[in-house]
Design a protein around this motif. Sequence first.
Motif, PDB file in Angstrom:
ATOM      1  N   MET A 210       0.822  -1.205   0.000  1.00 49.11           N
ATOM      2  CA  MET A 210       0.000   0.000   0.000  1.00 49.11           C
ATOM      3  C   MET A 210       0.860   1.261   0.000  1.00 49.11           C
ATOM      4  SD  MET A 210      -2.923  -1.024  -0.372  1.00 49.11           S
ATOM      5  CE  MET A 210      -4.283  -0.078   0.154  1.00 49.11           C
ATOM      6  N   ARG A 211       2.076   1.180   0.477  1.00 47.07           N
ATOM      7  CA  ARG A 211       2.900   2.379   0.531  1.00 47.07           C
ATOM      8  C   ARG A 211       3.374   2.812  -0.854  1.00 47.07           C
ATOM      9  NH1 ARG A 211       8.610   0.137   2.865  1.00 47.07           N
ATOM     10  NH2 ARG A 211       8.754  -1.548   1.375  1.00 47.07           N
ATOM     11  N   ASN A 212       3.297   1.935  -1.838  1.00 51.55           N
ATOM     12  CA  ASN A 212       3.725   2.273  -3.196  1.00 51.55           C
ATOM     13  C   ASN A 212       2.579   2.689  -4.099  1.00 51.55           C
ATOM     14  OD1 ASN A 212       6.451   1.801  -2.728  1.00 51.55           O
ATOM     15  ND2 ASN A 212       6.173  -0.384  -3.021  1.00 51.55           N
ATOM     16  N   LYS A 213       1.401   2.938  -3.548  1.00 54.26           N
ATOM     17  CA  LYS A 213       0.269   3.363  -4.352  1.00 54.26           C
ATOM     18  C   LYS A 213       0.528   4.767  -4.886  1.00 54.26           C
ATOM     19  CE  LYS A 213      -4.676   3.790  -4.382  1.00 54.26           C
ATOM     20  NZ  LYS A 213      -5.898   3.717  -3.624  1.00 54.26           N
ATOM     21  N   ASN A 214       0.226   4.996  -6.166  1.00 52.37           N
ATOM     22  CA  ASN A 214       0.419   6.259  -6.873  1.00 52.37           C
ATOM     23  C   ASN A 214       1.889   6.646  -6.989  1.00 52.37           C
ATOM     24  OD1 ASN A 214      -2.309   6.730  -7.403  1.00 52.37           O
ATOM     25  ND2 ASN A 214      -2.601   7.575  -5.378  1.00 52.37           N
ATOM     26  N   ARG A 215       2.771   5.677  -6.920  1.00 48.60           N
ATOM     27  CA  ARG A 215       4.194   5.951  -7.067  1.00 48.60           C
ATOM     28  C   ARG A 215       4.613   5.680  -8.516  1.00 48.60           C
ATOM     29  NH1 ARG A 215       9.026   3.131  -3.638  1.00 48.60           N
ATOM     30  NH2 ARG A 215      10.698   4.275  -4.646  1.00 48.60           N
ATOM     31  N   PRO A 216       5.406   6.578  -9.121  1.00 51.26           N
ATOM     32  CA  PRO A 216       5.845   6.353 -10.506  1.00 51.26           C
ATOM     33  C   PRO A 216       6.754   5.134 -10.619  1.00 51.26           C
ATOM     34  CG  PRO A 216       6.518   8.532  -9.722  1.00 51.26           C
ATOM     35  CD  PRO A 216       5.886   7.836  -8.581  1.00 51.26           C
ATOM     36  N   LEU A 217       6.639   4.441 -11.757  1.00 42.92           N
ATOM     37  CA  LEU A 217       7.451   3.258 -11.977  1.00 42.92           C
ATOM     38  C   LEU A 217       7.630   3.011 -13.463  1.00 42.92           C
ATOM     39  CD1 LEU A 217       5.507   0.644 -12.970  1.00 42.92           C
ATOM     40  CD2 LEU A 217       4.691   0.953 -10.670  1.00 42.92           C
ATOM     41  N   GLU A 218       8.608   2.187 -13.762  1.00 41.88           N
ATOM     42  CA  GLU A 218       8.769   1.621 -15.098  1.00 41.88           C
ATOM     43  C   GLU A 218       8.827   0.119 -14.902  1.00 41.88           C
ATOM     44  OE1 GLU A 218      11.516   1.893 -19.078  1.00 41.88           O
ATOM     45  OE2 GLU A 218      12.321   2.635 -17.193  1.00 41.88           O
ATOM     46  N   MET A 219       7.918  -0.602 -15.561  1.00 38.87           N
ATOM     47  CA  MET A 219       7.790  -2.033 -15.386  1.00 38.87           C
ATOM     48  C   MET A 219       8.191  -2.732 -16.676  1.00 38.87           C
ATOM     49  SD  MET A 219       4.391  -4.133 -14.316  1.00 38.87           S
ATOM     50  CE  MET A 219       4.252  -3.244 -12.787  1.00 38.87           C
ATOM     51  N   VAL A 220       8.992  -3.793 -16.545  1.00 40.88           N
ATOM     52  CA  VAL A 220       9.395  -4.602 -17.684  1.00 40.88           C
ATOM     53  C   VAL A 220       8.751  -5.973 -17.520  1.00 40.88           C
ATOM     54  CG1 VAL A 220      11.326  -5.617 -18.936  1.00 40.88           C
ATOM     55  CG2 VAL A 220      11.562  -3.358 -17.900  1.00 40.88           C
ATOM     56  N   THR A 221       8.082  -6.418 -18.586  1.00 41.91           N
ATOM     57  CA  THR A 221       7.387  -7.700 -18.542  1.00 41.91           C
ATOM     58  C   THR A 221       8.139  -8.732 -19.373  1.00 41.91           C
ATOM     59  OG1 THR A 221       6.001  -7.140 -20.430  1.00 41.91           O
ATOM     60  CG2 THR A 221       5.157  -6.584 -18.256  1.00 41.91           C
ATOM     61  N   VAL A 222       7.658  -9.959 -19.316  1.00 44.32           N
ATOM     62  CA  VAL A 222       8.205 -11.024 -20.142  1.00 44.32           C
ATOM     63  C   VAL A 222       8.034 -10.605 -21.600  1.00 44.32           C
ATOM     64  CG1 VAL A 222       7.953 -13.456 -20.773  1.00 44.32           C
ATOM     65  CG2 VAL A 222       7.595 -12.736 -18.401  1.00 44.32           C
ATOM     66  N   GLY A 223       9.050 -10.783 -22.396  1.00 48.08           N
ATOM     67  CA  GLY A 223       9.003 -10.326 -23.776  1.00 48.08           C
ATOM     68  C   GLY A 223       9.594  -8.932 -23.922  1.00 48.08           C
ATOM     69  N   ASN A 224      10.151  -8.391 -22.839  1.00 44.95           N
ATOM     70  CA  ASN A 224      10.835  -7.096 -22.815  1.00 44.95           C
ATOM     71  C   ASN A 224       9.939  -5.920 -23.197  1.00 44.95           C
ATOM     72  OD1 ASN A 224      13.098  -5.703 -22.090  1.00 44.95           O
ATOM     73  ND2 ASN A 224      13.998  -5.753 -24.131  1.00 44.95           N
ATOM     74  N   ARG A 225       8.679  -5.959 -22.807  1.00 49.36           N
ATOM     75  CA  ARG A 225       7.781  -4.816 -22.992  1.00 49.36           C
ATOM     76  C   ARG A 225       7.925  -3.900 -21.793  1.00 49.36           C
ATOM     77  NH1 ARG A 225       2.549  -5.311 -25.902  1.00 49.36           N
ATOM     78  NH2 ARG A 225       2.744  -3.122 -25.485  1.00 49.36           N
ATOM     79  N   ARG A 226       7.996  -2.594 -22.041  1.00 47.84           N
ATOM     80  CA  ARG A 226       8.184  -1.617 -20.970  1.00 47.84           C
ATOM     81  C   ARG A 226       6.930  -0.761 -20.834  1.00 47.84           C
ATOM     82  NH1 ARG A 226      13.513  -1.114 -19.392  1.00 47.84           N
ATOM     83  NH2 ARG A 226      14.908  -2.357 -20.671  1.00 47.84           N
ATOM     84  N   PHE A 227       6.510  -0.551 -19.599  1.00 52.86           N
ATOM     85  CA  PHE A 227       5.360   0.280 -19.298  1.00 52.86           C
ATOM     86  C   PHE A 227       5.761   1.301 -18.251  1.00 52.86           C
ATOM     87  CE2 PHE A 227       3.699  -3.873 -20.503  1.00 52.86           C
ATOM     88  CZ  PHE A 227       2.847  -3.524 -21.541  1.00 52.86           C
ATOM     89  N   ARG A 228       5.336   2.543 -18.449  1.00 49.45           N
ATOM     90  CA  ARG A 228       5.582   3.607 -17.488  1.00 49.45           C
ATOM     91  C   ARG A 228       4.262   4.158 -16.994  1.00 49.45           C
ATOM     92  NH1 ARG A 228      10.244   7.739 -19.426  1.00 49.45           N
ATOM     93  NH2 ARG A 228      11.972   6.485 -18.701  1.00 49.45           N
ATOM     94  N   GLY A 229       4.231   4.554 -15.751  1.00 51.24           N
ATOM     95  CA  GLY A 229       3.026   5.131 -15.193  1.00 51.24           C
ATOM     96  C   GLY A 229       3.086   5.137 -13.678  1.00 51.24           C
ATOM     97  N   LYS A 230       1.892   5.149 -13.079  1.00 49.82           N
ATOM     98  CA  LYS A 230       1.766   5.116 -11.628  1.00 49.82           C
ATOM     99  C   LYS A 230       0.851   3.966 -11.247  1.00 49.82           C
ATOM    100  CE  LYS A 230       2.448   9.947 -10.564  1.00 49.82           C
ATOM    101  NZ  LYS A 230       1.932  11.078  -9.823  1.00 49.82           N
ATOM    102  N   THR A 231       1.146   3.343 -10.113  1.00 43.70           N
ATOM    103  CA  THR A 231       0.300   2.249  -9.652  1.00 43.70           C
ATOM    104  C   THR A 231      -1.035   2.801  -9.173  1.00 43.70           C
ATOM    105  OG1 THR A 231       1.292   2.402  -7.467  1.00 43.70           O
ATOM    106  CG2 THR A 231       2.223   0.784  -8.952  1.00 43.70           C
ATOM    107  N   LYS A 232      -2.094   2.111  -9.491  1.00 41.55           N
ATOM    108  CA  LYS A 232      -3.433   2.489  -9.036  1.00 41.55           C
ATOM    109  C   LYS A 232      -4.008   1.433  -8.112  1.00 41.55           C
ATOM    110  CE  LYS A 232      -4.131   6.487 -10.615  1.00 41.55           C
ATOM    111  NZ  LYS A 232      -4.257   7.579  -9.683  1.00 41.55           N
ATOM    112  N   HIS A 233      -4.165   0.208  -8.611  1.00 37.36           N
ATOM    113  CA  HIS A 233      -4.704  -0.896  -7.820  1.00 37.36           C
ATOM    114  C   HIS A 233      -3.722  -2.054  -7.860  1.00 37.36           C
ATOM    115  CE1 HIS A 233      -8.306   1.313  -9.214  1.00 37.36           C
ATOM    116  NE2 HIS A 233      -8.646   1.168  -7.955  1.00 37.36           N
ATOM    117  N   VAL A 234      -3.593  -2.733  -6.732  1.00 40.34           N
ATOM    118  CA  VAL A 234      -2.753  -3.923  -6.662  1.00 40.34           C
ATOM    119  C   VAL A 234      -3.598  -5.034  -6.066  1.00 40.34           C
ATOM    120  CG1 VAL A 234      -0.668  -4.927  -5.690  1.00 40.34           C
ATOM    121  CG2 VAL A 234      -0.683  -2.525  -6.372  1.00 40.34           C
TER     122      VAL A 234
END
Length: 63
Positions: free
Chosen positions: A1-25
Amino acid sequence: MRNKNRPLEMVTVGNRRFRGKTKHVGIDYVDIKDNNGKMLTILKDKIEYIDWKKERKDQERNW
């Protein structure tokens, strides 16, 4: 919960990159809101790593 609305860059399988902020976990997913306002749902078993970014004081600028 402490990382909610925190900016991040996420790398998934297949090397796809996503940038944004966490909303729901959930138990097996993460919702990310990108700079354009679109929501993405990514399954946790597809995430390779997460690069947490620092908060900016001027949130109007895209990073």
